[in-house]
Design an enzyme around this catalytic site. Structure first.
Site, short mmCIF file in Angstrom:
data_model
loop_
_atom_site.label_atom_id
_atom_site.label_comp_id
_atom_site.label_asym_id
_atom_site.label_seq_id
_atom_site.Cartn_x
_atom_site.Cartn_y
_atom_site.Cartn_z
N ASP A 1 47.57 -66.41 -43.80
CA ASP A 1 47.31 -65.64 -45.02
C ASP A 1 47.30 -66.55 -46.26
OD1 ASP A 1 46.91 -62.84 -44.91
OD2 ASP A 1 48.99 -62.51 -44.32
N GLN B 1 51.83 -58.04 -42.05
CA GLN B 1 51.08 -57.13 -42.91
C GLN B 1 51.96 -56.66 -44.08
OE1 GLN B 1 47.80 -56.50 -42.47
NE2 GLN B 1 47.72 -55.18 -44.26
N LYS C 1 42.08 -56.27 -37.31
CA LYS C 1 42.36 -57.70 -37.12
C LYS C 1 42.38 -58.04 -35.62
CE LYS C 1 44.52 -58.23 -41.57
NZ LYS C 1 45.68 -58.00 -42.43
#
Ligand code: GUN
Length: 285
Positions: A120, A97, A53
């Protein structure tokens, strides 16, 4: 013989477009779109994702910060970091995460992220927007699947779409995106009866159950489009999907490989969401 959908090539194309838009944004505003990535603990797979990322941020010209917190981080320390990032004008997107270590409450963390920075699209506000079809942020993996279909010229409208897997990250939002594209959508899961028979109805089969090589040729209709969201590690360390590629490929019209199919698209869509978050924040200044 199926056409192989090249996720790496499509992803590179979209990243080039994002890079161009990011450069224009930075020239206009005098600062870069910024993403903060939080990881708690030392799960090796999560560490790889986080590294990728950050690398993607560098590639498209974003500012990024990574917070690698120790396994024993407390809930209040994590929440305090989210609050700090929510208040930081350099940061337009926040990603924590998952999965988090067991002692931490994932839902509370997701709820704490400002929905305007929730790249997200996991916050219930954004999940609700996706349900309605009014997107602020795209759910990254399902949006990656849609981009692969679109850029391969595959029509969804009127097609039988079967998704195997009902997770909040993939299966459920994937169903919404295919539905909004006018597909006829079935979601299957571990309690589905006659799974092979339902899968054989699919014009577009999305495999997302997390079992290596589970989908075999007898579960696939001749000429189906097969999208493999699986990412499983074999005993020898090799990455493999949910689809038994060698048996299914001759029967399918299109198929995504693992690696090099859906995988690269997820991070690309995260980059797209980060740019969207920065543009939306800027428009409110
Ligand atoms: N873990 C596995 N996939 C994802 C993802 O897309 N986002 C986050 N935050 N965690 C994940």
């Amino acid at each position: 013989m199926a056409k192989i959908i090249d996720g790496k090539a499509i992803s590179a194309q979209i990243r080039a477009e994002i890079k161009e838009s990011a450069a224009a944004f930075t020239a206009r505003r005098g600062y870069r779109p910024g993403l903060a990535v939080i990881i708690v603990g030392s799960d090796p797979a999560s560490q790889v994702y986080v590294r990728n990322k950050r690398r993607a941020c560098d590639e498209v010209g974003f500012y990024s910060e990574a917070y690698e917190l120790p396994e024993q981080t407390t809930q209040s320390e994590l929440i305090a970091l989210v609050d700090k990032l929510n208040a930081d004008d350099k940061i337009h997107g926040i990603l924590c995460q998952l999965p988090l270590p067991k002692h931490l409450d994932e839902n509370e963390v997701i709820l704490r992220i400002n929905p305007a920075k929730d790249v997200d699209a996991f916050h219930p506000y954004n999940v609700g927007k996706i349900m309605i079809g009014d997107y602020d942020f795209l759910p990254c993996t399902p949006a990656g699947v849609m981009a692969l279909l679109e850029r391969s010229g595959i029509e969804v409208a009127g097609k039988e779409c079967v998704i195997v897997g009902r997770s909040n990250i993939v299966g459920k939002p994937q169903a919404m995106l295919l539905l909004h594209a006018n597909g006829t959508v079935t979601i299957c899961h571990s309690r589905t009866k006659n799974l092979a028979e339902v899968c054989r109805r699919a014009d577009i089969l999305v495999a997302a159950i997390g079992k290596a090589d589970f989908f075999t040729a007898d579960m696939v209709k001749e000429g189906a489009v097969v999208i493999d969201v699986g990412m499983n590690r074999r005993a020898d360390g090799k990455l493999t999907g949910d689809v038994d590629f060698s048996s299914v490929e001759p029967k399918a019209s299109y198929i995504t490989p693992v690696p090099g199919g859906v995988g690269p698209m997820t991070i690309t869509m995260l980059m797209k969401n980060t740019l969207t978050a920065a543009e939306r924040a800027a428009s409110k200044e």
